[in-house]
Design an enzyme around this catalytic site. Structure first.
Site, PDB file in Angstrom:
ATOM      1  N   PRO A  37      39.462  38.612  36.766  1.00 34.48           N
ATOM      2  CA  PRO A  37      39.574  37.462  35.846  1.00 34.48           C
ATOM      3  C   PRO A  37      40.780  36.572  36.118  1.00 34.48           C
ATOM      4  CG  PRO A  37      38.986  39.444  34.634  1.00 34.48           C
ATOM      5  CD  PRO A  37      39.318  39.884  36.028  1.00 34.48           C
ATOM      6  N   TYR A  38      41.901  37.178  36.510  1.00 31.86           N
ATOM      7  CA  TYR A  38      43.104  36.389  36.787  1.00 31.86           C
ATOM      8  C   TYR A  38      42.849  35.413  37.934  1.00 31.86           C
ATOM      9  CZ  TYR A  38      47.895  35.365  38.303  1.00 31.86           C
ATOM     10  OH  TYR A  38      49.057  34.746  38.677  1.00 31.86           O
ATOM     11  N   GLY A  39      42.308  35.927  39.035  1.00 28.17           N
ATOM     12  CA  GLY A  39      42.022  35.070  40.184  1.00 28.17           C
ATOM     13  C   GLY A  39      40.996  34.001  39.861  1.00 28.17           C
ATOM     14  N   LYS A  42      42.636  31.195  37.745  1.00 33.95           N
ATOM     15  CA  LYS A  42      43.497  30.336  38.564  1.00 33.95           C
ATOM     16  C   LYS A  42      42.660  29.417  39.457  1.00 33.95           C
ATOM     17  CE  LYS A  42      47.844  31.446  37.622  1.00 33.95           C
ATOM     18  NZ  LYS A  42      48.864  30.459  37.239  1.00 33.95           N
TER      19      LYS A  42
END
Length: 235
Positions: A37-39, A42
């Protein structure tokens, strides 16, 4: 930002937008296929910025950080996440918490990756070099143009190597517990910093892992309560 007259944007992105590439090292042309989810978040932000920039004269620089470590060498700034975020922070923070006795030991998740020692490999970039990259990017930002750059050392180190360096820098034999993999982690990620070297005249200077950790450890010892009153230390 445009409505309030902002003319330049330096966006903090991440190598996590690449996911787990088929080839190393990672260049800016490596396909972005994030696996966590972080990638994904971003990359979505990058896409929004790129769409907006097509009809804007805003100067944009997108910096894709690799794994940030270290502290300000002059002791002014260090890593101090809010208490509820400590457990989810960087490996350096977990190492220092273990060395300080805040937690009983360090949990390393994943020892069966296809790497030389079985643990993940990452490109650890010192925060002081990262600051310099921002300054260089700001100096080269051009109205109506977008620059995209990896910010890393170009060298991969394993989690086991990192833990060994942390033990040496702190002088503490940190207890390490090896666990199964964490979902969303990739085996190996390190950068090709050629583009930022050539176009922004930037090269990582603080590349000794143990030295970077020693600088950060000094800050942690003096600031056990984060940015509260610093503790006096013997020289």
């Amino acid at each position: 930002m445009a409505a309030h007259g902002v003319k330049t944007l330096i966006y903090s992105s991440t190598c996590a937008t690449y996911g787990e590439p088929e080839k190393m090292p990672i260049t800016e042309a490596t396909p972005q296929v994030p696996i966590n989810p972080y990638g994904k978040a971003k990359k979505m932000a990058e896409d929004i910025i790129l769409d907006f920039s097509k009809n804007s004269d805003m100067a944009v620089m997108i910096l894709r950080y690799f794994n940030v470590i270290g502290s300000d060498p002059e002791g002014r700034l260090g890593e101090a996440p809010r208490p509820e975020l400590r457990e989810h922070g960087r490996i350096s923070g977990a190492c220092f918490d273990a060395a300080l006795g805040v937690i009983p030991g360090l949990k390393v998740k994943g020892t069966d990756y296809k790497t030389p020692d079985g643990t993940c490999i990452r490109d650890y970039i010192d925060v002081t070099d990262l600051v310099d990259a921002h300054v260089k990017a700001l100096g080269k930002a051009t109205p109506g143009k977008v620059g995209i750059y990896n910010v890393g050392t170009g060298k991969g180190r394993s989690v086991k190597e990192f833990v060994d360096a942390c033990k040496k820098s702190t002088g503490v034999d940190i207890k390490v517990e090896f666990l199964s993999r964490r979902p969303g982690d990739y085996a190996e990620v390190y950068s090709d910093p050629s583009k930022i070297n050539q176009e922004l005249n930037w090269t990582a200077q603080y590349t000794d892992l143990q030295e970077s950790l020693q600088v950060a450890w000094r800050w942690q010892q003096k600031h056990r309560n984060g940015y509260g009153t610093p503790l006096a230390m013997d020289s």
